[in-house]
Design a protein around this motif. Structure first.
Motif, mmCIF file in Angstrom:
data_model
loop_
_atom_site.group_PDB
_atom_site.id
_atom_site.type_symbol
_atom_site.label_atom_id
_atom_site.label_comp_id
_atom_site.label_asym_id
_atom_site.label_seq_id
_atom_site.Cartn_x
_atom_site.Cartn_y
_atom_site.Cartn_z
ATOM 1 N N THR A 26 0.836 -1.200 0.000
ATOM 2 C CA THR A 26 0.000 0.000 0.000
ATOM 3 C C THR A 26 0.872 1.252 0.000
ATOM 4 O O THR A 26 2.085 1.187 0.225
ATOM 5 C CB THR A 26 -0.903 0.047 1.240
ATOM 6 O OG1 THR A 26 -0.065 0.235 2.389
ATOM 7 C CG2 THR A 26 -1.717 -1.234 1.391
ATOM 8 N N LEU A 27 0.215 2.393 -0.179
ATOM 9 C CA LEU A 27 0.924 3.681 -0.162
ATOM 10 C C LEU A 27 1.800 3.814 1.077
ATOM 11 O O LEU A 27 2.902 4.351 1.009
ATOM 12 C CB LEU A 27 -0.106 4.822 -0.212
ATOM 13 C CG LEU A 27 0.462 6.234 -0.262
ATOM 14 C CD1 LEU A 27 1.190 6.476 -1.577
ATOM 15 C CD2 LEU A 27 -0.628 7.270 -0.059
ATOM 16 N N MET A 28 1.314 3.328 2.220
ATOM 17 C CA MET A 28 2.074 3.441 3.460
ATOM 18 C C MET A 28 3.166 2.382 3.579
ATOM 19 O O MET A 28 3.959 2.423 4.525
ATOM 20 C CB MET A 28 1.135 3.334 4.670
ATOM 21 C CG MET A 28 0.222 4.521 4.858
ATOM 22 S SD MET A 28 1.075 6.110 4.807
ATOM 23 C CE MET A 28 2.173 5.948 6.205
ATOM 24 N N ALA A 29 3.162 1.426 2.672
ATOM 25 C CA ALA A 29 4.118 0.310 2.801
ATOM 26 C C ALA A 29 5.136 0.298 1.657
ATOM 27 O O ALA A 29 5.917 -0.645 1.551
ATOM 28 C CB ALA A 29 3.366 -1.021 2.832
ATOM 29 N N GLY A 80 3.139 -4.207 -7.088
ATOM 30 C CA GLY A 80 3.016 -2.765 -6.944
ATOM 31 C C GLY A 80 1.959 -2.373 -5.931
ATOM 32 O O GLY A 80 1.579 -3.154 -5.061
ATOM 33 N N MET A 81 1.473 -1.155 -6.091
ATOM 34 C CA MET A 81 0.528 -0.567 -5.120
ATOM 35 C C MET A 81 -0.898 -0.924 -5.506
ATOM 36 O O MET A 81 -1.251 -0.845 -6.675
ATOM 37 C CB MET A 81 0.722 0.960 -5.115
ATOM 38 C CG MET A 81 -0.211 1.713 -4.173
ATOM 39 S SD MET A 81 0.199 3.478 -4.011
ATOM 40 C CE MET A 81 -0.422 4.137 -5.562
ATOM 41 N N PRO A 82 -1.736 -1.279 -4.520
ATOM 42 C CA PRO A 82 -3.154 -1.476 -4.806
ATOM 43 C C PRO A 82 -3.916 -0.158 -4.634
ATOM 44 O O PRO A 82 -3.337 0.853 -4.247
ATOM 45 C CB PRO A 82 -3.574 -2.469 -3.723
ATOM 46 C CG PRO A 82 -2.736 -2.077 -2.548
ATOM 47 C CD PRO A 82 -1.415 -1.580 -3.115
ATOM 48 N N GLY A 83 -5.192 -0.167 -4.935
ATOM 49 C CA GLY A 83 -6.039 0.960 -4.567
ATOM 50 C C GLY A 83 -6.402 1.877 -5.717
ATOM 51 O O GLY A 83 -6.231 1.557 -6.889
#
Lengths: 181, 571
Positions: free
Chosen positions: B239-242, B255-258
């Motif tokens: 995630t963005l925070m990870a 990659g990033m989800p969301g």
């Protein structure tokens, strides 16, 4: 167009699905504000709240909160409460496992003998007590289950000018039942 | 040993190993600034309390150690409310010390009085209004303990002026008992039975995904994650925070989800039969419409905060512990899914069909913002830390920067605080002076907190700031273009007002500008060669660029919009 009515919370004394949380907290300034603030910002509903010094230790107080388990899952309410640093222990009582009591005080104006007779009748039926009397009014007290207090409150509503206060309930587990932490 | 409360406060911070305080003095905190002169603790004088708070956050995110900020009462304290709220949303360990009017004046509406403990009750992990000088060491020790253990977060200590001026007999808590926190039990024994059930779920999974959140970084579990992922061959999304918790260069990383995640990451979550959520909280920016999120997936939820369980998404198994401990237990218990070859074939096809992309750069400009980020990343020395503000530039940085190391990505996730980037980059550089620090910023964000570059120059903190200047509040513009019929309401900022180069120079920084691809490469090289003063580059970027992929707010993740160049036959 008529403006909408100002918002007022609906007054319900006995919630449809309530749980009783017995919360041991540190006796520190602002603890009640922390609990009330948490409930407000998370959208959890409180039906009643009673606070008193804890039985055994002056460092702690016991807060009995009747929560609406419809407004949020109980697990969420307990989980968030538990994160308050000043909250020491939470026990959750399901209504069927709890012995709940509440105190009701009401001052009823009594200006004629008809009213007096009707009031005495109401008091006797409810098992309430008269704790104060003067020439124009009687103060009635009932200690009982929340639903007994509800019943008396409804009966007293027919007396004009009644002034009524309730403490909110306190609770303990029924003997042989345990609360879940 | 008799000390003033102020001396005891500073000495307590020294006991906690504090090296740096970010702050700004004023009346009520004045007594505490005096013993600071005799302390080895470095104080960074911010130009606005918000800057001090974000610097402390950047420091904490880059180092893993708690950031410390100190400000005065009243407006000093309200100005740092935004960083406190930001740290609360992102679980960043922060200790904020505020001055308060004298205890005898509290409640009288005294000059610069403000109920900051009341204001911050909902956005701190805990706060203290200290009543006596004797209590100060306990408050400081407890604040650091609370900020850094369990689920980390901001803790505020409000110190009335008469408390810091009165005398106390020096002591310092030596045990946890002396902190007097009878209600605080951040760790629990591992639930072995839950571990066993998790292992069972994993062993039956055919389409599992490791859904990695910020808690993985907080737990310092990157190495454990790499080992577990490689042992199980499960795909990973961060995630963005990870970002940085798992190497972007690793083949198992999708990659990033969301909302602006990669097609492969978003779709793998949607089609999975098992989500292993590791310190992630099913944020709405990840799930899209919750009822349509990963409809066929069982959930194993690992979190140190039990209030996250079943808050948004029902979990089949919950493990209340930190991510590192959970991964070690799952690994030891031999958690292995079924062969994942078919699952990987599907994922590889998504990855091949819908990679992150952007339009071909135009040689004469305007610049493609994604191209600028890639160019900076390519020329950045290994281990470079990158910070950002909030908006399009943040999403592009998260997408196009290659993160291969924990704690190299400093950004504002949950709160989405514009203006976070510049001060956070300064704090990161203070915490990691050995690393190059870039701030990829937007023009809107830059204007909110740019004055902290004065701090950076004065304190010799040589960060580099890339402004992706598209003359707009770009993310809002993107929504107005896509969802409000191109009715642009109050989003135009102008590319030339202010003149960012002159502004940078006025703040003692080097100011550069690039309007085309050739200049872009040159100014990045020029900036990389400067190591003594901050550098600001005004990159003139294409106004009409939008962030893709995108899931519209409230939509299902199945309805992901890929880049226009990838639309056609299938979706």
């Amino acid at each position: 167009m008529t403006p909408p009515e100002p918002f007022a919370a609906e007054i319900v004394h006995t919630p449809v699905r309530h749980h009783i949380l017995s919360v041991l907290v540190e006796n520190k300034a602002g603890v009640l504000a922390r609990i009330a603030g948490l409930f407000a910002r998370r959208g959890f509903n409180i039906y009643s709240l009673a606070v008193a010094p804890a039985e055994s230790d002056a460092r702690f107080s016991r807060v009995t909160i009747v929560v609406d388990a419809e407004s949020a899952p109980l697990e969420q309410i307990v989980g968030q409460l538990d994160k308050l640093v000043n909250v020491v222990a939470i026990s959750d009582l399901a209504p069927r496992d709890a012995l709940e009591r509440e105190l009701l005080l009401a001052s009823v104006p009594v200006l004629d003998s008809d009213t007096r007779a009707r009031l005495l009748d109401t008091i006797a039926n409810a098992g309430a007590a008269i704790v104060d009397v003067d020439a124009s009014a009687v103060t009635v007290m009932l200690t009982g289950t929340p639903s007994a207090c509800d019943d008396l409150e409804r009966s007293l509503e027919s007396f004009p000018g009644v002034e009524l206060h309730r403490t909110g309930r306190v609770a303990l587990p029924r003997l042989g039942r345990t609360a879940t932490a | 040993m008799q000390l003033t409360g102020a001396q005891a406060l500073i000495k307590s911070l020294e006991q906690q190993g504090v090296e740096t305080i970010f702050g700004l003095p004023g009346g009520a905190i004045l007594p505490v600034y005096d013993p600071l002169l005799d302390s080895p603790i470095r104080h960074i004088l911010a130009r606005h309390e918000q800057g001090a708070g974000h610097m402390a956050e950047g420091y904490a995110l880059a180092t893993g150690r708690p950031g410390v900020a100190m400000v005065t009462s009243g407006p000093g304290s309200t100005n740092i409310v935004t960083p406190i709220g930001n740290a609360h949303m992102d679980s960043t360990p922060l200790v904020v010390i505020t001055g308060q009017v004298a205890t005898t004046s509290i409640g009288t509406d005294a000059f610069q009085e403000c109920d900051i403990t009341g204001i911050t009750m909902g956005i701190t992990k805990h706060n203290f209004l200290v009543q006596s000088a004797q209590e100060l060491p306990r408050a400081v020790a407890a604040a650091f303990h609370l900020a850094t253990t369990g689920r980390p977060g901001p803790v505020l200590i409000d110190v009335p002026k008469d408390v810091s001026q009165s005398m106390m007999e020096w002591w310092y808590p030596e045990t946890l008992e002396e902190l007097d926190l009878p209600g605080y039990h951040p760790t629990r024994d591992l639930d072995e039975e839950a571990v066993a059930r998790a292992v069972q779920l994993i062993s039956r999974a055919e389409r599992p995904v490791l859904y990695v959140g910020g808690g993985t970084l907080k737990s310092g579990a990157s190495a454990a994650l790499l080992a577990f992922a490689e042992a199980t061959r499960m795909p990973v999304v961060t995630t963005l925070m990870a970002r940085g918790a798992f190497p972007d260069s690793h083949d198992q990383h999708l990659g990033m989800p969301g909302m602006h995640g990669t097609y492969a990451a978003v779709t793998a979550l949607q089609r999975s039969d098992l989500l292993v959520a590791l310190g992630a909280r099913f944020d709405d920016r990840v799930t899209g419409r919750v009822s349509a999120f990963a409809p066929g997936a069982s959930v194993i939820h690992v979190d140190i905060d039990r209030a996250e369980f079943n808050k948004i998404r029902h979990a089949d198994v919950t493990l209340q512990t930190d991510v590192g401990t959970a991964l070690a237990a799952l690994g030891d218990a031999g958690a292995t899914p079924a062969p994942l070859d078919a699952w990987w074939r599907e994922i590889r096809a998504w990855r091949a069909q819908y990679p992150l992309t952007y339009d071909e750069p135009v040689v004469d400009g305007p610049l493609r913002p994604q191209h600028v980020i890639e160019a900076i990343a390519q020329r950045a020395e290994p281990g470079t830390i990158v910070a950002s503000g909030v908006g399009q530039h943040q999403m592009w940085t998260s997408q196009f920067w290659r993160f291969d190391e924990p704690r190299t990505w400093v950004n504002s996730g949950g709160a989405g605080t514009m203006g976070f980037g510049v001060p956070a980059a300064i704090g990161a550089k203070v915490g990691r002076p050995d690393r190059a620090v870039w701030c990829i910023d937007g023009d809107g964000c830059f204007q909110m907190t740019a004055q902290e570059l004065v701090t950076a120059r004065a304190e010799r903190i040589p960060i580099k700031v890339a402004i992706l200047n598209n003359a707009y509040l770009g993310m809002v513009r993107q929504w107005q273009e896509m969802f409000y019929d191109e009715r642009y309401s109050e989003v135009y900022l102008s590319a030339d007002l202010p003149d960012y180069v002159k502004w940078a120079e006025a703040m003692g920084c080097v100011g550069l500008r690039a309007t085309n691809v050739k200049e872009m490469a040159d100014v990045i090289d020029e900036a990389n060669a400067i190591n003594d003063v901050p550098v600001v580059i005004d990159f003139r970027t294409d106004t009409s660029e939008k962030v893709f992929p995108m899931v519209a707010a409230g939509a299902s993740n199945d309805d992901i919009m890929v880049h226009p160049s990838q639309r056609g036959g299938a979706r």
